[in-house]
Structure formats: C-alpha cells, structure tokens
Design a protein around this motif. Structure first.
Motif, PDB file in Angstrom:
ATOM      1  N   ILE A  56      42.032  45.039  45.494  1.00 27.97           N
ATOM      2  CA  ILE A  56      42.078  43.906  44.549  1.00 27.97           C
ATOM      3  C   ILE A  56      41.799  44.429  43.136  1.00 27.97           C
ATOM      4  CG2 ILE A  56      40.878  41.770  43.853  1.00 27.97           C
ATOM      5  CD1 ILE A  56      40.491  41.289  46.964  1.00 27.97           C
ATOM      6  N   LEU A  57      40.773  45.279  43.014  1.00 32.63           N
ATOM      7  CA  LEU A  57      40.419  45.827  41.688  1.00 32.63           C
ATOM      8  C   LEU A  57      41.567  46.660  41.125  1.00 32.63           C
ATOM      9  CD1 LEU A  57      36.708  46.935  42.339  1.00 32.63           C
ATOM     10  CD2 LEU A  57      37.488  44.983  40.965  1.00 32.63           C
ATOM     11  N   GLN A  58      42.293  47.358  42.028  1.00 29.37           N
ATOM     12  CA  GLN A  58      43.417  48.219  41.605  1.00 29.37           C
ATOM     13  C   GLN A  58      44.735  47.438  41.538  1.00 29.37           C
ATOM     14  OE1 GLN A  58      42.276  51.134  40.482  1.00 29.37           O
ATOM     15  NE2 GLN A  58      42.716  52.643  42.066  1.00 29.37           N
ATOM     16  N   GLU A  59      44.702  46.175  41.948  1.00 27.53           N
ATOM     17  CA  GLU A  59      45.920  45.341  42.061  1.00 27.53           C
ATOM     18  C   GLU A  59      46.991  46.105  42.853  1.00 27.53           C
ATOM     19  OE1 GLU A  59      47.136  43.681  38.329  1.00 27.53           O
ATOM     20  OE2 GLU A  59      45.053  43.243  37.792  1.00 27.53           O
ATOM     21  N   ASP A  60      46.541  46.646  44.015  1.00 25.04           N
ATOM     22  CA  ASP A  60      47.408  47.502  44.825  1.00 25.04           C
ATOM     23  C   ASP A  60      47.703  46.754  46.130  1.00 25.04           C
ATOM     24  OD1 ASP A  60      48.403  49.465  46.535  1.00 25.04           O
ATOM     25  OD2 ASP A  60      47.416  51.037  45.386  1.00 25.04           O
TER      26      ASP A  60
END
Lengths: 88, 88
Positions: A56-60
């Motif tokens: 989520i933090l990496q939008e991956d």
C-alpha cells in the motif's frame, strides 16, 4: 516495460498464493492440525500483513493483491488450526 | 517516509522467510518428505523466483532479498524432498 513487470508480479503472486492452498485443504479434509504450530502461523500472518502494508505504501498492486489474499488464507489457517488442533 | 517503508518491507521479509524454515528443518530431522508434493514445491519455487525478478525490475531491495532467500530455501526443500521422499 511496466506492463511486463506487473504481469510478472501477478504471475508470481498467483504461484505463491496457490502453493499455500494444499495445507489449508489438508487440514479441513483431515480435520487435523497437530503438526501446525501457532507460532509459525502467527509469524506468517504478521509477515503477509506487513507485506500488504508495504504494498500500500509503495502503491504496488501485485504485492497488495497477493498478500491480501495470503492474509485471508492464513486467517483461515489459524481459525482451522484452533478448531482442529489436539481434537481427539 | 521511504525509510519506514523499507523497514516494513525488511520486517515482513524476515517474518515470511522464518515461517518457511520449520518445514525444511522437519524434513531434514525426520528424513521424511512423504507429505511434500513436488508440484507444490515447484510452484512455490517458480513464484519466489518470479518475485525476485519482479523486485529486480522494480529495484525494490526488500523484495529482492526476501525472495532470493526463499529461492535458496525452496531449492533446499526440493533437494531434500527428492532425497527423502518414498525412502523406506
């Protein structure tokens, strides 16, 4: 290039998700979870939850989808382990 | 923020890597691999190899390190499964 990378991520995710299914199916079928350790299921659940957060933090998205699926599987694994462990 | 993300990725990687150790240790200790399926180990090996490739393409070090470690573990799992499966 980005499309190839996403495709590889999704393919990898499907493989690692599939490889977790047999253990869950075996516990449900045999109604036995004696050789499953709570400690390991909890560590694995912590890991895949952290990977989901990481995704989520990496939008991956491949990482989010794969690990969110693993969180569901490992929650089920924990529930059935609690239900069937040491049941005579 | 980037440091927190990397820290979460490394933490997640350590958890998921640790959770794979007991199965390998159990096979080596008991010299038995009857309930390990070649198909599943191969699928898992394909998955973590693809995740390592994905991490390289994304230049995402937590993913590369974690999955490269899993590739080594799963190769060992495959080798010991071949060695001990159906050994009377």
């Amino acid at each position: 290039m980005a499309e190839l990378t996403t495709f590889i991520g999704i393919g990898a995710g499907i493989c690692t998700a599939i490889s977790q299914l047999p253990q869950l199916i075996k516990i449900i079928k045999e109604k036995k979870a004696d050789d499953i350790s709570y400690f390991m299921v909890t560590i694995l659940l912590t890991g895949v939850t952290a990977w989901t957060w990481y995704g989520i933090l990496q939008e991956d998205y491949p990482i989010i989808v794969t690990n969110a699926f693993s969180v569901v599987l490992d929650l089920l694994l924990l529930i059935f382990t609690i239900k069937y462990k040491n049941r005579r």
